[in-house]
Design an enzyme around this catalytic site. Sequence first.
Site, PDB file in Angstrom:
ATOM      1  N   LYS A 236       0.834  -1.211   0.000  1.00 27.06           N
ATOM      2  CA  LYS A 236       0.000   0.000   0.000  1.00 27.06           C
ATOM      3  C   LYS A 236       0.866   1.258   0.000  1.00 27.06           C
ATOM      4  O   LYS A 236       0.585   2.224  -0.711  1.00 27.06           O
ATOM      5  CB  LYS A 236      -0.952  -0.021   1.206  1.00 27.06           C
ATOM      6  CG  LYS A 236      -2.073  -1.045   1.047  1.00 27.06           C
ATOM      7  CD  LYS A 236      -2.756  -1.405   2.366  1.00 27.06           C
ATOM      8  CE  LYS A 236      -3.777  -2.519   2.166  1.00 27.06           C
ATOM      9  NZ  LYS A 236      -4.319  -3.045   3.421  1.00 27.06           N
TER      10      LYS A 236
ATOM     11  N   GLN B  48      -4.156  -1.730   9.871  1.00 26.71           N
ATOM     12  CA  GLN B  48      -4.061  -3.032   9.212  1.00 26.71           C
ATOM     13  C   GLN B  48      -4.682  -4.121  10.084  1.00 26.71           C
ATOM     14  O   GLN B  48      -4.360  -4.259  11.251  1.00 26.71           O
ATOM     15  CB  GLN B  48      -2.590  -3.358   8.900  1.00 26.71           C
ATOM     16  CG  GLN B  48      -2.385  -4.649   8.129  1.00 26.71           C
ATOM     17  CD  GLN B  48      -3.052  -4.663   6.762  1.00 26.71           C
ATOM     18  OE1 GLN B  48      -2.983  -3.693   6.019  1.00 26.71           O
ATOM     19  NE2 GLN B  48      -3.715  -5.750   6.435  1.00 26.71           N
TER      20      GLN B  48
ATOM     21  N   ASP C 230     -10.705   3.510   4.602  1.00 27.72           N
ATOM     22  CA  ASP C 230     -10.797   2.060   4.404  1.00 27.72           C
ATOM     23  C   ASP C 230     -12.199   1.537   4.739  1.00 27.72           C
ATOM     24  O   ASP C 230     -12.456   0.340   4.643  1.00 27.72           O
ATOM     25  CB  ASP C 230      -9.731   1.366   5.264  1.00 27.72           C
ATOM     26  CG  ASP C 230      -9.408  -0.040   4.783  1.00 27.72           C
ATOM     27  OD1 ASP C 230      -9.549  -0.310   3.572  1.00 27.72           O
ATOM     28  OD2 ASP C 230      -8.998  -0.876   5.607  1.00 27.72           O
TER      29      ASP C 230
END
Length: 282
Positions: free
Chosen positions: A54, A98, A121
């Site tokens: 990413k 994450q 996200d």
Amino acid sequence: MENKLILDGTRVAAEIKEQLKERVSSLTTQGTIPCLATVLVGEDPSSATYVKMKGNACEKLGILSKRIHLSAEITTEDLLNTIHELNQDENVHGILLQHPVPSHIDERAAFEAIDIEKDVDGVTSWGFGQTSFGFGSYPSCTPAAIMAIMDFYDISIEGKHAVVVGRSPILGKPVSMLLLNRNATVTTCHSYTQNLNEIVKQADIVVAAVGKPKFIQGDWIKQGAVVMDAGYNPGNIGDADYEECEKNAGAITPVPGGVGPVTIAMLLKHTVDAAEKKLENK
């Protein structure tokens, strides 16, 4: 089937990134460099790889990647403090925590701590609620990727029967909502669903989001159905048995090179969207 469509996610991702380059350049000339902060807790090797991928994708487009790596021993409170600091940081436009975090940490509390304006996200319950109501700015990135691929290839959604296999809060549930908002009739299945194969056989669109390799069988797929495989299991294997499903499918995403690259592209797009919104509101 003769004219089978292989839904090439690498191609879709490349087009999205190409469109972002100009927007990033425009923001930069106005003194705003889009910035994504990634928070990694612990030493999980696949999580570290994802974060690195990413970060690299950001840098290629001129998006700043702020990487924060925390010890596996960190407390929930310390993680929340880190997220609050990022919420306050004027130069950070998107925050990605994450998944998964070590088991002693309250992951849901950590997700909920992310500012809605920086939830690029799509992990907060507030963001999910907005997505469900049809006005969310940043849906979860994998569901957003699935929709982006279908739009790129002009796959009709309205009036179709979509069967989503999986109900996770950042994949199965939000993709069901996005499809519903586009006027599909949606059936969401899960581990307690009875006669799963019979339900999948009725689908015009199948979303495989169950986290089990080759779970969706080829003879479950109706002739000409669209198969969107959001699974990514060890050995680059999807949640659908690609070789067998491809025989009946009218269109199918490969693994790798299907939904995965577009998921990262959508994360970058949301970060740029957030930076533009911040600049407009100044």
